[in-house]
Design a protein around this motif. Structure first.
Motif, PDB file in Angstrom:
ATOM      1  N   ALA A  64       0.812  -1.224   0.000  1.00 48.89           N
ATOM      2  CA  ALA A  64       0.000   0.000   0.000  1.00 48.89           C
ATOM      3  C   ALA A  64       0.840   1.267   0.000  1.00 48.89           C
ATOM      4  N   VAL A  65       1.978   1.251   0.693  1.00 51.34           N
ATOM      5  CA  VAL A  65       2.789   2.463   0.785  1.00 51.34           C
ATOM      6  C   VAL A  65       3.272   2.931  -0.581  1.00 51.34           C
ATOM      7  N   LEU A  66       3.463   2.006  -1.497  1.00 52.84           N
ATOM      8  CA  LEU A  66       3.985   2.357  -2.816  1.00 52.84           C
ATOM      9  C   LEU A  66       2.932   3.015  -3.700  1.00 52.84           C
ATOM     10  N   HIS A  67       1.678   2.888  -3.322  1.00 57.06           N
ATOM     11  CA  HIS A  67       0.599   3.393  -4.164  1.00 57.06           C
ATOM     12  C   HIS A  67      -0.171   4.546  -3.529  1.00 57.06           C
ATOM     13  N   TYR A  68      -0.274   4.534  -2.192  1.00 62.47           N
ATOM     14  CA  TYR A  68      -1.093   5.542  -1.521  1.00 62.47           C
ATOM     15  C   TYR A  68      -0.332   6.344  -0.482  1.00 62.47           C
ATOM     16  N   ALA A  69       0.986   6.172  -0.449  1.00 59.54           N
ATOM     17  CA  ALA A  69       1.852   6.999   0.397  1.00 59.54           C
ATOM     18  C   ALA A  69       1.490   6.949   1.876  1.00 59.54           C
ATOM     19  N   GLN A  70       1.017   5.795   2.355  1.00 59.65           N
ATOM     20  CA  GLN A  70       0.776   5.645   3.795  1.00 59.65           C
ATOM     21  C   GLN A  70       2.118   5.427   4.480  1.00 59.65           C
ATOM     22  N   GLU A  71       2.709   6.542   4.878  1.00 59.82           N
ATOM     23  CA  GLU A  71       4.063   6.531   5.457  1.00 59.82           C
ATOM     24  C   GLU A  71       4.223   7.741   6.350  1.00 59.82           C
ATOM     25  N   ILE A  72       4.885   7.558   7.478  1.00 52.55           N
ATOM     26  CA  ILE A  72       5.220   8.659   8.377  1.00 52.55           C
ATOM     27  C   ILE A  72       6.634   8.449   8.886  1.00 52.55           C
ATOM     28  N   PHE A  73       7.237   9.514   9.421  1.00 51.53           N
ATOM     29  CA  PHE A  73       8.582   9.357   9.954  1.00 51.53           C
ATOM     30  C   PHE A  73       8.846  10.405  11.026  1.00 51.53           C
ATOM     31  N   GLU A  74       9.966  10.232  11.707  1.00 50.33           N
ATOM     32  CA  GLU A  74      10.438  11.187  12.707  1.00 50.33           C
ATOM     33  C   GLU A  74      11.917  11.455  12.472  1.00 50.33           C
ATOM     34  N   GLY A  75      12.416  12.526  13.078  1.00 46.09           N
ATOM     35  CA  GLY A  75      13.838  12.835  13.039  1.00 46.09           C
ATOM     36  C   GLY A  75      14.274  13.231  14.435  1.00 46.09           C
ATOM     37  N   MET A  76      15.289  12.583  14.962  1.00 41.45           N
ATOM     38  CA  MET A  76      15.772  12.865  16.303  1.00 41.45           C
ATOM     39  C   MET A  76      17.248  12.495  16.381  1.00 41.45           C
ATOM     40  N   LYS A  77      17.907  12.861  17.461  1.00 42.88           N
ATOM     41  CA  LYS A  77      19.345  12.635  17.528  1.00 42.88           C
ATOM     42  C   LYS A  77      19.790  12.070  18.875  1.00 42.88           C
ATOM     43  N   ALA A  78      20.894  11.319  18.815  1.00 43.90           N
ATOM     44  CA  ALA A  78      21.610  10.866  20.004  1.00 43.90           C
ATOM     45  C   ALA A  78      22.929  11.630  20.043  1.00 43.90           C
ATOM     46  N   TYR A  79      23.311  12.076  21.249  1.00 40.26           N
ATOM     47  CA  TYR A  79      24.498  12.926  21.408  1.00 40.26           C
ATOM     48  C   TYR A  79      25.497  12.294  22.367  1.00 40.26           C
ATOM     49  N   ARG A  80      26.764  12.354  21.990  1.00 44.56           N
ATOM     50  CA  ARG A  80      27.839  11.928  22.890  1.00 44.56           C
ATOM     51  C   ARG A  80      27.999  12.974  23.989  1.00 44.56           C
ATOM     52  N   GLN A  81      28.081  12.530  25.219  1.00 42.31           N
ATOM     53  CA  GLN A  81      28.214  13.420  26.359  1.00 42.31           C
ATOM     54  C   GLN A  81      29.677  13.543  26.788  1.00 42.31           C
ATOM     55  N   PRO A  82      30.022  14.576  27.560  1.00 40.28           N
ATOM     56  CA  PRO A  82      31.423  14.786  27.943  1.00 40.28           C
ATOM     57  C   PRO A  82      32.063  13.599  28.655  1.00 40.28           C
ATOM     58  N   ASP A  83      31.267  12.802  29.387  1.00 37.40           N
ATOM     59  CA  ASP A  83      31.831  11.647  30.090  1.00 37.40           C
ATOM     60  C   ASP A  83      31.881  10.395  29.220  1.00 37.40           C
ATOM     61  N   GLY A  84      31.553  10.546  27.938  1.00 34.71           N
ATOM     62  CA  GLY A  84      31.583   9.408  27.019  1.00 34.71           C
ATOM     63  C   GLY A  84      30.257   8.706  26.859  1.00 34.71           C
ATOM     64  N   GLY A  85      29.282   9.026  27.721  1.00 40.17           N
ATOM     65  CA  GLY A  85      27.966   8.412  27.610  1.00 40.17           C
ATOM     66  C   GLY A  85      27.173   8.978  26.442  1.00 40.17           C
ATOM     67  N   ILE A  86      25.955   8.500  26.298  1.00 34.81           N
ATOM     68  CA  ILE A  86      25.102   8.905  25.175  1.00 34.81           C
ATOM     69  C   ILE A  86      23.729   9.299  25.711  1.00 34.81           C
ATOM     70  N   ALA A  87      23.145  10.335  25.116  1.00 35.66           N
ATOM     71  CA  ALA A  87      21.818  10.786  25.517  1.00 35.66           C
ATOM     72  C   ALA A  87      20.965  11.083  24.293  1.00 35.66           C
ATOM     73  N   LEU A  88      19.674  10.790  24.408  1.00 33.94           N
ATOM     74  CA  LEU A  88      18.688  11.210  23.420  1.00 33.94           C
ATOM     75  C   LEU A  88      18.089  12.534  23.881  1.00 33.94           C
ATOM     76  N   PHE A  89      17.688  13.370  22.933  1.00 27.18           N
ATOM     77  CA  PHE A  89      17.128  14.670  23.258  1.00 27.18           C
ATOM     78  C   PHE A  89      15.618  14.661  23.081  1.00 27.18           C
ATOM     79  N   ARG A  90      14.877  14.736  24.171  1.00 24.88           N
ATOM     80  CA  ARG A  90      13.424  14.824  24.206  1.00 24.88           C
ATOM     81  C   ARG A  90      12.739  13.762  23.329  1.00 24.88           C
ATOM     82  N   PRO A  91      13.135  12.500  23.430  1.00 28.87           N
ATOM     83  CA  PRO A  91      12.551  11.475  22.552  1.00 28.87           C
ATOM     84  C   PRO A  91      11.058  11.282  22.752  1.00 28.87           C
ATOM     85  N   GLY A  92      10.556  11.576  23.969  1.00 28.79           N
ATOM     86  CA  GLY A  92       9.131  11.429  24.213  1.00 28.79           C
ATOM     87  C   GLY A  92       8.288  12.336  23.343  1.00 28.79           C
ATOM     88  N   LYS A  93       8.812  13.540  23.017  1.00 31.73           N
ATOM     89  CA  LYS A  93       8.089  14.458  22.137  1.00 31.73           C
ATOM     90  C   LYS A  93       7.949  13.862  20.739  1.00 31.73           C
TER      91      LYS A  93
END
Length: 360
Positions: A64-93
């Motif tokens: 169906a997606v190829l014919h009726y464009a039933q598709e959605i997406f998001e864009g978000m980022k993961a960031y390296r932190q000063p201590d080497g860890g990783i964090a997502l920014f407001r993923p709940g939004k």
């Protein structure tokens, strides 16, 4: 209850490929070693959650997606932190907005915790892909497609939710430079009752002809106005817009169903208020911008979005009309907000709003 994922790690991971990609990541060019996938159908609901090696999708030509464009997406980022860890920014939004888009496109809504856990599991599997270079990040692209094999026009009966990721370099690798905008006078992006507020591929496909026109006129982005009121500003092809007045107030087009409720937009509004600036969400017009730029009442303008974070605007070019120039093309408040937000994302400025979710 925490969603359970079947973790199937790739046996063909090469550090050499990753290191080469991280040296010059660009955007949307190099992809990590894995992807997260969850299936849905109207009988079983959400099932078969897994992290698998990154690979092409197998799909029937009648999906169906190829014919009726039933598709959605998001864009978000993961960031390296000063201590080497990783964090997502407001993923709940992003999870909340994803389900708003799903409802509008007649796709199944996904439990927010399942959305979030898919993102977490993918980042953990590809942790080595999160850049350590300043202003670089790992961009996540969660998306959903209707893959039912059926040419009838109806709401999705089968779908796939997938998360892929790619390293993202600095949007301004040579230093921050003001964008030139092109005003689209013939084409519009959205209209009342449409899909403007949803993050679906069709909105972006519909903006590409106008974006090409912008490029042909030496501009980096296109600005769209309301379909019925061609003086009222909606948003750029992929970013929200802010104007800054001479008395240090921020003005941005109100959320009216036509524009995307950007996570970066919402963050800028909150940050500005935290810093003592007044923010007005209301109707904003080209006429107001033109007159304000001429008198000095509007001194700065900037665009914001996940990729660029904050991008200053220098000029708005209009066919068969004088261009609009900003008195401060790289303004003080614009850059203050940019540095503040990026500092929070990368962990160099205290996150007093609780926006970062540490995952490692």
């Amino acid at each position: 209850m925490q969603p359970q994922f079947d973790i199937q790690l790739s046996d063909s991971v090469t550090a050499q490929r990753r290191e080469k990609a991280l040296q010059n990541p660009g955007f949307g060019v190099h992809f990590t070693d894995h992807m997260a996938v969850v299936e849905w159908d109207s009988e079983q609901g959400w099932h078969n959650a897994a992290v698998t090696p990154y690979a092409p999708l197998q799909m029937d030509p009648a999906a169906a997606v190829l014919h009726y464009a039933q598709e959605i997406f998001e864009g978000m980022k993961a960031y390296r932190q000063p201590d080497g860890g990783i964090a997502l920014f407001r993923p709940g939004k992003n999870a909340v907005r994803f389900n708003r888009s799903a409802k509008r496109l007649a796709l199944p809504e996904i439990p927010e915790e399942l959305f979030l856990e898919a993102c977490r599991q993918l980042v953990r599997a590809d942790e080595a892909w999160v850049p350590e270079t300043a202003y670089h990040s790992l961009y996540l692209r969660p998306f959903m497609i209707a893959d039912e094999v059926f040419l009838g026009v109806r709401a999705a009966q089968r779908a796939r939710f997938i998360v892929i990721a790619c390293p993202a370099g600095d949007y301004f690798p040579g230093g921050v430079k003001p964008l030139d905008l092109w005003l689209s006078t013939k084409m519009t992006r959205a209209a009342a009752g449409g899909t403007g507020f949803a993050k679906c591929g069709g909105n972006y496909a519909g903006s590409l002809a106008a974006t090409t026109e912008a490029y042909e006129n030496g501009c980096q982005q296109v600005l769209f106005t309301d379909a019925y009121d061609r003086d009222s500003i909606d948003e750029l092809g992929g970013m929200n817009l802010f104007l800054v007045t001479d008395d240090n107030k921020l003005i941005t087009p109100e959320v009216n169903g036509n524009i995307l409720e950007g996570v970066t937009r919402d963050s800028i509004i909150q940050l500005a208020k935290n810093l003592g600036y007044e923010v007005a969400e209301r109707r904003v017009t080209i006429s107001e911008w033109r007159e304000g730029a001429a008198t000095g009442a509007i001194r700065e303008a900037f665009a914001c979005g996940t990729a660029a974070v904050v991008a200053p605007i220098g000029r708005l070019l209009v066919k068969d009309a004088p261009e609009i120039k900003l008195p401060e093309p790289t303004g003080t408040i614009t850059m203050q907000l940019r540095e503040e937000l990026m500092g929070i994302q990368h962990g160099t400025i205290s996150d007093t709003n609780g926006w970062l979710e540490r995952i490692s």
